[in-house]
Design an enzyme around this catalytic site. Structure first.
Site, PDB file in Angstrom:
ATOM      1  N   ARG A 176     -10.877  59.405  29.026  1.00 37.19           N
ATOM      2  CA  ARG A 176     -12.313  59.116  28.789  1.00 37.19           C
ATOM      3  C   ARG A 176     -12.967  58.404  29.980  1.00 37.19           C
ATOM      4  NH1 ARG A 176     -10.927  62.118  25.267  1.00 37.19           N
ATOM      5  NH2 ARG A 176     -11.447  61.963  23.043  1.00 37.19           N
ATOM      6  N   CYS A 225     -16.200  60.152  17.905  1.00 33.57           N
ATOM      7  CA  CYS A 225     -15.382  58.944  17.768  1.00 33.57           C
ATOM      8  C   CYS A 225     -16.114  57.755  18.385  1.00 33.57           C
ATOM      9  CB  CYS A 225     -14.028  59.133  18.442  1.00 33.57           C
ATOM     10  SG  CYS A 225     -12.925  60.191  17.472  1.00 33.57           S
ATOM     11  N   GLU A 295     -16.017  53.744  22.631  1.00 31.45           N
ATOM     12  CA  GLU A 295     -16.091  54.956  23.462  1.00 31.45           C
ATOM     13  C   GLU A 295     -17.561  55.342  23.631  1.00 31.45           C
ATOM     14  OE1 GLU A 295     -13.654  58.658  22.684  1.00 31.45           O
ATOM     15  OE2 GLU A 295     -15.646  59.502  22.396  1.00 31.45           O
TER      16      GLU A 295
HETATM   17  N1  EPU Z   1      -5.633  59.636  11.094  1.00 33.37           N
HETATM   18  C1  EPU Z   1      -5.617  58.996   9.886  1.00 33.37           C
HETATM   19  N2  EPU Z   1      -6.818  58.639   9.348  1.00 33.37           N
HETATM   20  C2  EPU Z   1      -8.003  58.883   9.939  1.00 33.37           C
HETATM   21  C3  EPU Z   1      -8.004  59.536  11.170  1.00 33.37           C
HETATM   22  C4  EPU Z   1      -6.795  59.906  11.731  1.00 33.37           C
HETATM   23  O1  EPU Z   1      -4.577  58.733   9.322  1.00 33.37           O
HETATM   24  O2  EPU Z   1      -9.036  58.513   9.362  1.00 33.37           O
HETATM   25  C5  EPU Z   1      -4.362  60.065  11.663  1.00 33.37           C
HETATM   26  C6  EPU Z   1      -4.235  61.582  11.661  1.00 33.37           C
HETATM   27  O3  EPU Z   1      -3.734  62.042  10.437  1.00 33.37           O
HETATM   28  C7  EPU Z   1      -3.297  61.816  12.822  1.00 33.37           C
HETATM   29  C8  EPU Z   1      -3.642  60.699  13.799  1.00 33.37           C
HETATM   30  O4  EPU Z   1      -4.294  59.683  13.033  1.00 33.37           O
HETATM   31  O5  EPU Z   1      -1.976  61.651  12.415  1.00 33.37           O
HETATM   32  C9  EPU Z   1      -4.543  61.191  14.940  1.00 33.37           C
HETATM   33  O6  EPU Z   1      -5.759  61.702  14.378  1.00 33.37           O
HETATM   34  P1  EPU Z   1      -6.611  62.860  15.091  1.00 33.37           P
HETATM   35  O7  EPU Z   1      -5.769  64.046  15.337  1.00 33.37           O
HETATM   36  O8  EPU Z   1      -7.855  63.009  14.300  1.00 33.37           O
HETATM   37  O9  EPU Z   1      -6.915  62.271  16.510  1.00 33.37           O
HETATM   38  P2  EPU Z   1      -7.620  60.953  16.985  1.00 33.37           P
HETATM   39  O10 EPU Z   1      -6.670  60.249  17.894  1.00 33.37           O
HETATM   40  O11 EPU Z   1      -8.132  60.141  15.833  1.00 33.37           O
HETATM   41  C10 EPU Z   1      -8.632  62.040  19.089  1.00 33.37           C
HETATM   42  C11 EPU Z   1      -9.946  61.973  19.808  1.00 33.37           C
HETATM   43  C12 EPU Z   1     -10.970  62.906  19.186  1.00 33.37           C
HETATM   44  C13 EPU Z   1     -10.412  64.316  19.185  1.00 33.37           C
HETATM   45  C14 EPU Z   1      -9.112  64.302  18.385  1.00 33.37           C
HETATM   46  C15 EPU Z   1      -8.447  65.649  18.309  1.00 33.37           C
HETATM   47  C16 EPU Z   1     -10.324  59.733  20.711  1.00 33.37           C
HETATM   48  C17 EPU Z   1     -10.996  58.428  20.509  1.00 33.37           C
HETATM   49  N3  EPU Z   1     -10.480  60.622  19.734  1.00 33.37           N
HETATM   50  O12 EPU Z   1      -8.862  61.496  17.779  1.00 33.37           O
HETATM   51  O13 EPU Z   1     -12.120  62.874  20.004  1.00 33.37           O
HETATM   52  O14 EPU Z   1     -11.338  65.234  18.648  1.00 33.37           O
HETATM   53  O15 EPU Z   1      -8.197  63.387  19.012  1.00 33.37           O
HETATM   54  O16 EPU Z   1      -7.706  65.911  19.443  1.00 33.37           O
HETATM   55  O17 EPU Z   1      -9.669  59.943  21.734  1.00 33.37           O
HETATM   56  C18 EPU Z   1     -14.233  61.838  20.399  1.00 33.37           C
HETATM   57  O18 EPU Z   1     -13.762  61.449  21.466  1.00 33.37           O
HETATM   58  O19 EPU Z   1     -15.418  61.645  20.078  1.00 33.37           O
HETATM   59  C19 EPU Z   1     -13.355  62.524  19.486  1.00 33.37           C
HETATM   60  C20 EPU Z   1     -13.733  62.825  18.250  1.00 33.37           C
END
Ligand code: EPU
Length: 300
Positions: A176, A225, A295
């Site tokens: 990021r 996010c 972010e």
């Molecule tokens: N999870 C939960 N509860 C939640 C959300 C997530 O338990 O409410 C768990 C999921 O089940 C999974 C893990 O946390 O096991 C990771 O979740 P996810 O795959 O949704 O990825 P993230 O780390 O929460 C990141 C990016 C997103 C991107 C997704 C998909 C950041 C801050 N966020 O989210 O990017 O779409 O991966 O690759 O890096 C953004 O930057 O605006 C954004 C949405």
């Protein structure tokens, strides 16, 4: 002449339309934020460069808005001229395996056009809201990819309105984070892609779209996010594990679908969102010892 008249005159000279009476809520996906004194809407790099140059010379500090997808407006009025770059939307233009696109091109369109052209590498970005300029500037990413994997050249305007081209590679970026500063305006980017079968690439797009639909709030107003992921964890997982989904301040609430999204239930104010961000950070710090870092960019 008042400073407002001066902004209008500069914009008129550069052939850039100006709107008054608009708000940050109008130009951001989350839909909150105070009034904007002057909203400038250039439709070419040349007119943008001229208006930036002349505004800088007159002592103004214009602020840029692309898709407004990672931006939260505060309640206070924005006196600085706000420049909306969405009108600079040439492309994608294809040159071999490269795609060139203006900063205002919507990422969704870029991704689709590349797939239709049989060029792979941007499928990860399916469903990322926003425009080329903003997503390159913040090195947006998802589903194992980020803009730095594919962006190889950027055209930039500096604060004085001077246009330069810069070759970039993955090492110039990190999570990021891009090598560009707050005063750099990305006006165009060139992506290096990999030839592939359009049908296979389209299938990959559908797969990513399905994953996003299942894990992120569809059809609700948000800024994506809100927090960066802390090293080795997911901010969304952490917020969820603490039982904070549904936590609300006024019309702003933590999404029931993904803990790292704040959604506007329809009547959220900027102050609601800012207060909710602080409340989440406080609860997370108290209960897990982690200090979350935004972010989203907040304009106070
Ligand atoms: N999870 C939960 N509860 C939640 C959300 C997530 O338990 O409410 C768990 C999921 O089940 C999974 C893990 O946390 O096991 C990771 O979740 P996810 O795959 O949704 O990825 P993230 O780390 O929460 C990141 C990016 C997103 C991107 C997704 C998909 C950041 C801050 N966020 O989210 O990017 O779409 O991966 O690759 O890096 C953004 O930057 O605006 C954004 C949405």
């Amino acid at each position: 002449m008042s400073s407002g008249d001066a902004v209008r005159e500069i914009a008129d000279r550069a052939g850039v339309p100006v709107e008054t009476g608009r708000t940050m809520a109008d130009v951001t996906t989350l839909g909150v934020g105070g009034p904007i004194a002057h909203l400038l809407k250039p439709s070419s790099i040349e007119s943008l460069a001229r208006v930036v140059r002349e505004l800088a010379a007159a002592g103004h500090r214009p602020r840029m808005v692309g898709g407004g997808a990672n931006l939260v407006g505060g309640p206070a009025p924005i006196g600085d001229p706000v420049v909306l770059t969405r009108g600079i939307k040439h492309g994608p233009l294809f040159e071999g395996s490269r795609a060139r696109a203006g900063c205002g091109v919507v990422v969704k369109k870029l991704v689709r056009k590349c797939v239709e052209q049989g060029l792979g590498g941007l499928e990860f970005a399916e469903g990322i809201p926003g425009t080329v300029g903003g997503t390159v500037w913040m090195n947006a990413g998802s589903y194992g990819g980020q803009m730095s994997d594919v962006v190889r050249e950027v055209s930039l305007l500096d604060a004085r309105g001077t246009l330069t081209r810069r070759a970039v590679g993955p090492d110039d970026f990190s999570y990021r984070r891009s090598p560009f500063g707050p005063e750099d305006i990305i006006v165009e980017a060139v992506f290096e892609l990999t030839p592939g079968d359009p049908a296979a690439l389209a299938a990959r797009l559908e797969e990513i779209a399905g994953r996003r639909l299942a894990s992120q709030p569809p059809g609700e107003r948000s800024a994506g996010c809100v927090f960066k992921n802390p090293p080795g964890d997911s901010a969304g997982r952490l917020i969820d594990a603490l039982g904070l989904k549904g936590l609300a301040v006024g019309g702003a609430s933590v999404s029931d679908v993904h803990g790292n999204f704040i959604v506007n239930r329809g009547d959220a104010t900027a102050q609601d969102v800012l207060d909710l961000i602080e409340l989440i950070k406080r609860r997370v710090r108290e209960k897990s010892g982690v200090t979350l870092e935004e972010e989203v960019i907040v304009w106070r």
